[in-house]
Design an enzyme around this catalytic site. Sequence first.
Site, PDB file in Angstrom:
ATOM      1  N   LYS A 135      31.549  53.061  42.039  1.00  0.00           N
ATOM      2  CA  LYS A 135      32.437  52.043  42.634  1.00  0.00           C
ATOM      3  C   LYS A 135      33.767  52.689  43.022  1.00  0.00           C
ATOM      4  O   LYS A 135      34.316  53.501  42.269  1.00  0.00           O
ATOM      5  CB  LYS A 135      32.657  50.919  41.621  1.00  0.00           C
ATOM      6  N   SER A 165      32.858  41.564  42.422  1.00  0.00           N
ATOM      7  CA  SER A 165      33.405  42.489  43.396  1.00  0.00           C
ATOM      8  C   SER A 165      32.545  43.733  43.603  1.00  0.00           C
ATOM      9  O   SER A 165      32.707  44.427  44.595  1.00  0.00           O
ATOM     10  CB  SER A 165      34.802  42.915  42.951  1.00  0.00           C
ATOM     11  N   SER A 186      32.219  41.105  37.656  1.00  0.00           N
ATOM     12  CA  SER A 186      31.916  41.937  38.820  1.00  0.00           C
ATOM     13  C   SER A 186      30.774  42.938  38.672  1.00  0.00           C
ATOM     14  O   SER A 186      30.364  43.549  39.652  1.00  0.00           O
ATOM     15  CB  SER A 186      33.165  42.688  39.262  1.00  0.00           C
TER      16      SER A 186
HETATM   17  N1  GLN Z   1      35.249  37.332  40.796  1.00  0.00           N
HETATM   18  C1  GLN Z   1      36.222  37.533  39.779  1.00  0.00           C
HETATM   19  C2  GLN Z   1      37.581  37.668  40.393  1.00  0.00           C
HETATM   20  O1  GLN Z   1      37.696  37.498  41.547  1.00  0.00           O
HETATM   21  C3  GLN Z   1      35.863  38.721  38.951  1.00  0.00           C
HETATM   22  C4  GLN Z   1      36.241  40.002  39.553  1.00  0.00           C
HETATM   23  C5  GLN Z   1      35.941  41.194  38.708  1.00  0.00           C
HETATM   24  O2  GLN Z   1      35.205  41.125  37.714  1.00  0.00           O
HETATM   25  N2  GLN Z   1      36.542  42.300  39.077  1.00  0.00           N
HETATM   26  O3  GLN Z   1      38.548  37.913  39.744  1.00  0.00           O
END
Ligand code: GLN
Length: 496
Positions: A90, A165, A189
Amino acid sequence: MNKYLVGAENSNELTSMTAADLANKIHSREVSSVEVTQAHLDRIGDIDGDLHAFLHVGTEQALAAAEDVDKRIAAGDIPSALAGVPLALKDALTTTDAPTTAASKILEGYMSPYDATVTAKIRAAGIPILGKTNMDEFAMGSSTENSAFGPTKNPWDIERTPGGSGGGTSAAIASGEAPLGIGTDTGGSIRQPAALTNTVGVKPTYGTVSRYGLIACASSLDQVGPTARTVLDTALLHEVIAGHDKFDATSVDRPIAPVVAAAREGASGDLKGVRVGVVKQFDREGWQPGVLEAFHASVAQLKEQGAEVVEVDCPHFDDALAAYYLILPCEVSSNLARFDGMRYGLRVGDDGTRSADEVMALSRAEGFGPEVKRRIILGTYALSVGYYDAYYLQAQRVRTLIAQDFAQAYEKCDVLVAPTTPTTAFKLGEKVSDPMAMYNFDLCTLPLNLAGLCGMSVPAGLASDTQLPTGLQIMAPAFADDRLYRVGAAFEAGRG
Ligand code: GLN
């Protein structure tokens, strides 16, 4: 079969094998790491123009690392159980030999002077890095649509999101572009994109995998974790990346949970004596019927395999979303202050006529996307004098109540289960103009991060109404990551 999915006719056999099988073949020198790495690079070359899982592909570096590990293996030195098997990283983790952008324009082209600890561990394990994967900007989002460089598509249906994400990593795994991947999980995410792409993703216990060199989203929630197509592969990678790190102040100095042994034990499929709690709050009428149906079938299967199933009540989980979307922006507003156009990446308007403040304002205005700006503003507001007690402090109290709900539930059970997401993958564009709808999609994954515990999403079959993947979320107490693998591997074996 859809040409974007792993094992499709247009792909090489090496790109559909498990990481464990690839490792065996590489270590017995039946096939070389260079061949395996090249097969995955070819797959990326074939389909990534459509999927856009990668922001950067490091062809030369990956092949050089593969060649290097092949030489070591030929000399009888096998650096790790996954040596030679390539991986997708990532783009939130720093690498000295490839740009690190966190999918933000403000870091476009940024080269880190150091490797993240996780990056360094991967290299030391002899795992070639194929490239850096797409994500929502600074890991804020649930669909990868907040990437400044365009969204990733779900290999199951390229009109849909792979989640976020970490949609890039999960799409790469699901499509056979990579057998292994690294994600980061602040509110889901890793688990959420795994569920939407039929792959396995784990958020380890907070503090057990180093955050050094991880571009921070919300430091009290962020955790790096492994993804792959099987529970065992995920466990093998977990053991490569976990462990104490003196460069991360929140890193915990204790032995790594025996996750590989647990995955092997679970493979027998026997769950006798394991107490599984079904979280009442996440078995909700009104969610997508196909998702609930798959979830109920999963619970029935766990019972058939010998698990003792009880319902558990975690009333404060209903407040997790509100607490998370206060705490996270507060931490973001502080963490992202470092992107000022002075120290890193993009600088706008520095023509000798403007003050440093003006250049900072222009750089941030152009460098940050709308969701990131929204959260910085929200967090700054919630932390300001007069609002701090009403918002931030209150959210922290809710966080404690959520941790207590978990603690009480674990008095009665070894693991908890829930659907990973309330629906299957949604269409690209469907939620972009409705932030609340996007946030609501994280409902099932957030409580765990707030409490600092560990969780896994494991494939739970296609929803009968959409024919798209669903995920079973397994949750375990802090430092009991091995339970995830024991139950996850048993569940996977039970599904066949
Ligand atoms: N979707 C969640 C957010 O927007 C989680 C994001 C994540 O785990 N980085 O914060």
